[in-house]
Design a protein around this motif. Structure first.
Motif, PDB file in Angstrom:
ATOM      1  N   THR A 199      -9.458   9.564  -0.583  1.00  0.00           N
ATOM      2  CA  THR A 199      -8.450  10.457  -0.008  1.00  0.00           C
ATOM      3  C   THR A 199      -8.812  10.792   1.428  1.00  0.00           C
ATOM      4  N   LEU A 200      -7.818  10.725   2.290  1.00  0.00           N
ATOM      5  CA  LEU A 200      -7.994  11.103   3.689  1.00  0.00           C
ATOM      6  C   LEU A 200      -7.659  12.577   3.842  1.00  0.00           C
ATOM      7  N   LEU A 201      -8.469  13.291   4.605  1.00  0.00           N
ATOM      8  CA  LEU A 201      -8.262  14.723   4.809  1.00  0.00           C
ATOM      9  C   LEU A 201      -8.104  15.027   6.295  1.00  0.00           C
ATOM     10  N   LEU A 202      -7.321  16.059   6.580  1.00  0.00           N
ATOM     11  CA  LEU A 202      -7.234  16.575   7.937  1.00  0.00           C
ATOM     12  C   LEU A 202      -7.329  18.093   7.850  1.00  0.00           C
ATOM     13  N   GLN A 203      -8.448  18.632   8.249  1.00  0.00           N
ATOM     14  CA  GLN A 203      -8.634  20.070   8.305  1.00  0.00           C
ATOM     15  C   GLN A 203      -8.162  20.557   9.667  1.00  0.00           C
ATOM     16  N   MET A 204      -7.206  21.452   9.660  1.00  0.00           N
ATOM     17  CA  MET A 204      -6.619  21.953  10.901  1.00  0.00           C
ATOM     18  C   MET A 204      -6.914  23.438  11.026  1.00  0.00           C
ATOM     19  N   ASN A 205      -7.698  23.783  12.020  1.00  0.00           N
ATOM     20  CA  ASN A 205      -8.066  25.179  12.270  1.00  0.00           C
ATOM     21  C   ASN A 205      -7.489  25.653  13.602  1.00  0.00           C
ATOM     22  N   SER A 206      -7.483  26.944  13.795  1.00  0.00           N
ATOM     23  CA  SER A 206      -6.986  27.541  15.051  1.00  0.00           C
ATOM     24  C   SER A 206      -5.620  26.963  15.423  1.00  0.00           C
ATOM     25  N   LEU A 207      -4.742  26.928  14.453  1.00  0.00           N
ATOM     26  CA  LEU A 207      -3.434  26.313  14.670  1.00  0.00           C
ATOM     27  C   LEU A 207      -2.614  27.079  15.691  1.00  0.00           C
ATOM     28  N   LYS A 208      -1.834  26.323  16.459  1.00  0.00           N
ATOM     29  CA  LYS A 208      -0.987  26.883  17.504  1.00  0.00           C
ATOM     30  C   LYS A 208       0.470  26.528  17.209  1.00  0.00           C
ATOM     31  N   CYS A 252      -4.193  12.829   2.109  1.00  0.00           N
ATOM     32  CA  CYS A 252      -3.421  11.589   2.066  1.00  0.00           C
ATOM     33  C   CYS A 252      -4.084  10.640   1.076  1.00  0.00           C
ATOM     34  N   ALA A 253      -3.338  10.218   0.094  1.00  0.00           N
ATOM     35  CA  ALA A 253      -3.840   9.272  -0.894  1.00  0.00           C
ATOM     36  C   ALA A 253      -3.210   7.910  -0.658  1.00  0.00           C
ATOM     37  N   THR A 254      -4.024   6.872  -0.780  1.00  0.00           N
ATOM     38  CA  THR A 254      -3.494   5.518  -0.630  1.00  0.00           C
ATOM     39  C   THR A 254      -3.854   4.689  -1.863  1.00  0.00           C
ATOM     40  N   SER A 255      -3.094   3.645  -2.053  1.00  0.00           N
ATOM     41  CA  SER A 255      -3.322   2.786  -3.211  1.00  0.00           C
ATOM     42  C   SER A 255      -4.223   1.605  -2.898  1.00  0.00           C
ATOM     43  N   GLY A 256      -4.553   1.416  -1.601  1.00  0.00           N
ATOM     44  CA  GLY A 256      -5.369   0.279  -1.218  1.00  0.00           C
ATOM     45  C   GLY A 256      -6.665   0.708  -0.557  1.00  0.00           C
ATOM     46  N   ASN A 257      -7.614  -0.196  -0.452  1.00  0.00           N
ATOM     47  CA  ASN A 257      -8.902   0.085   0.170  1.00  0.00           C
ATOM     48  C   ASN A 257      -8.798  -0.186   1.670  1.00  0.00           C
ATOM     49  N   VAL A 290       0.848  -1.188   0.000  1.00  0.00           N
ATOM     50  CA  VAL A 290       0.000   0.000   0.000  1.00  0.00           C
ATOM     51  C   VAL A 290       0.882   1.236   0.000  1.00  0.00           C
ATOM     52  N   GLN A 291       0.669   2.090  -0.962  1.00  0.00           N
ATOM     53  CA  GLN A 291       1.399   3.349  -0.986  1.00  0.00           C
ATOM     54  C   GLN A 291       0.591   4.420  -0.269  1.00  0.00           C
ATOM     55  N   VAL A 292       1.277   5.242   0.504  1.00  0.00           N
ATOM     56  CA  VAL A 292       0.647   6.309   1.279  1.00  0.00           C
ATOM     57  C   VAL A 292       1.388   7.610   0.977  1.00  0.00           C
ATOM     58  N   VAL A 293       0.679   8.613   0.471  1.00  0.00           N
ATOM     59  CA  VAL A 293       1.329   9.855   0.054  1.00  0.00           C
ATOM     60  C   VAL A 293       0.576  11.051   0.620  1.00  0.00           C
ATOM     61  N   GLU A 294       1.299  11.845   1.440  1.00  0.00           N
ATOM     62  CA  GLU A 294       0.702  13.045   2.036  1.00  0.00           C
ATOM     63  C   GLU A 294       0.952  14.263   1.149  1.00  0.00           C
ATOM     64  N   ILE A 332     -10.955  15.162  10.928  1.00  0.00           N
ATOM     65  CA  ILE A 332     -10.518  14.127   9.991  1.00  0.00           C
ATOM     66  C   ILE A 332     -11.733  13.644   9.214  1.00  0.00           C
ATOM     67  N   SER A 333     -11.542  13.406   7.930  1.00  0.00           N
ATOM     68  CA  SER A 333     -12.646  12.936   7.108  1.00  0.00           C
ATOM     69  C   SER A 333     -12.101  12.164   5.925  1.00  0.00           C
ATOM     70  N   LYS A 334     -12.993  11.468   5.256  1.00  0.00           N
ATOM     71  CA  LYS A 334     -12.607  10.671   4.102  1.00  0.00           C
ATOM     72  C   LYS A 334     -13.402  11.121   2.894  1.00  0.00           C
ATOM     73  N   ASP A 335     -12.681  11.516   1.856  1.00  0.00           N
ATOM     74  CA  ASP A 335     -13.310  11.797   0.575  1.00  0.00           C
ATOM     75  C   ASP A 335     -13.429  10.451  -0.131  1.00  0.00           C
ATOM     76  N   VAL A 336     -14.586   9.820   0.036  1.00  0.00           N
ATOM     77  CA  VAL A 336     -14.750   8.458  -0.453  1.00  0.00           C
ATOM     78  C   VAL A 336     -14.625   8.375  -1.964  1.00  0.00           C
ATOM     79  N   ALA A 337     -15.162   9.352  -2.654  1.00  0.00           N
ATOM     80  CA  ALA A 337     -15.149   9.327  -4.123  1.00  0.00           C
ATOM     81  C   ALA A 337     -13.725   9.291  -4.673  1.00  0.00           C
ATOM     82  N   ASN A 338     -12.820  10.008  -3.976  1.00  0.00           N
ATOM     83  CA  ASN A 338     -11.435  10.069  -4.436  1.00  0.00           C
ATOM     84  C   ASN A 338     -10.506   9.214  -3.595  1.00  0.00           C
TER      85      ASN A 338
END
Length: 121
Positions: free
Chosen positions: A73-82, A21-26, A1-5, A65-71
């Motif tokens: 792709t794993l997402l991490l939205q980071m707000n109010s960063l410190k 984050c994109a992965t090559s496996g399910n 499985v390839q994992v690319v951020e 954290i969320s998953k864009d199922v169609a693509n």
């Protein structure tokens, strides 16, 4: 499985960034970890079966954290960063895990190379 951020960078405190984050496996379980210089790699957020999520106390309410199922792709939205969010962020994946394992490094056999996030004060 390839994992690319992708999507890291520099931002001022209070700002936002989104990591992908994109992965090559399910993979069923995916997580975001981070490691600051001189510190252990820690779990930040995890997701199982595209819906069940778990967060560390340090980011709860600020990161999503969320998953864009169609693509697939794993997402991490980071707000109010410190400034203390500054670290190398890693995406990790597994074909199976339990909810209690989502933030545990040992639960993930597949890892990306990491991407830098820098938050300035």
């Amino acid at each position: 499985v390839q994992v690319v951020e992708s999507g890291g960078g520099s931002v001022q405190a209070g700002g936002s960034l989104r990591l992908s984050c994109a992965t090559s496996g399910n993979t069923v379980c995916m997580g975001w970890f981070r490691q600051a210089p001189g510190k252990e790699r820690e779990g930040v957020a995890g997701i199982m079966s595209d819906t069940y999520t778990k967060y560390s106390e340090s980011v709860k309410g600020r990161f999503t954290i969320s998953k864009d199922v169609a693509n697939d792709t794993l997402l991490l939205q980071m707000n109010s960063l410190k400034p203390e969010d500054t670290a190398m962020y890693y995406c990790a994946a597994s074909y199976g895990c339990s909810t209690s394992d989502l933030l545990r490094r040992n639960a993930y056999p597949y890892w990306g190379q990491g991407i830098q996030v820098t938050v300035s004060s």
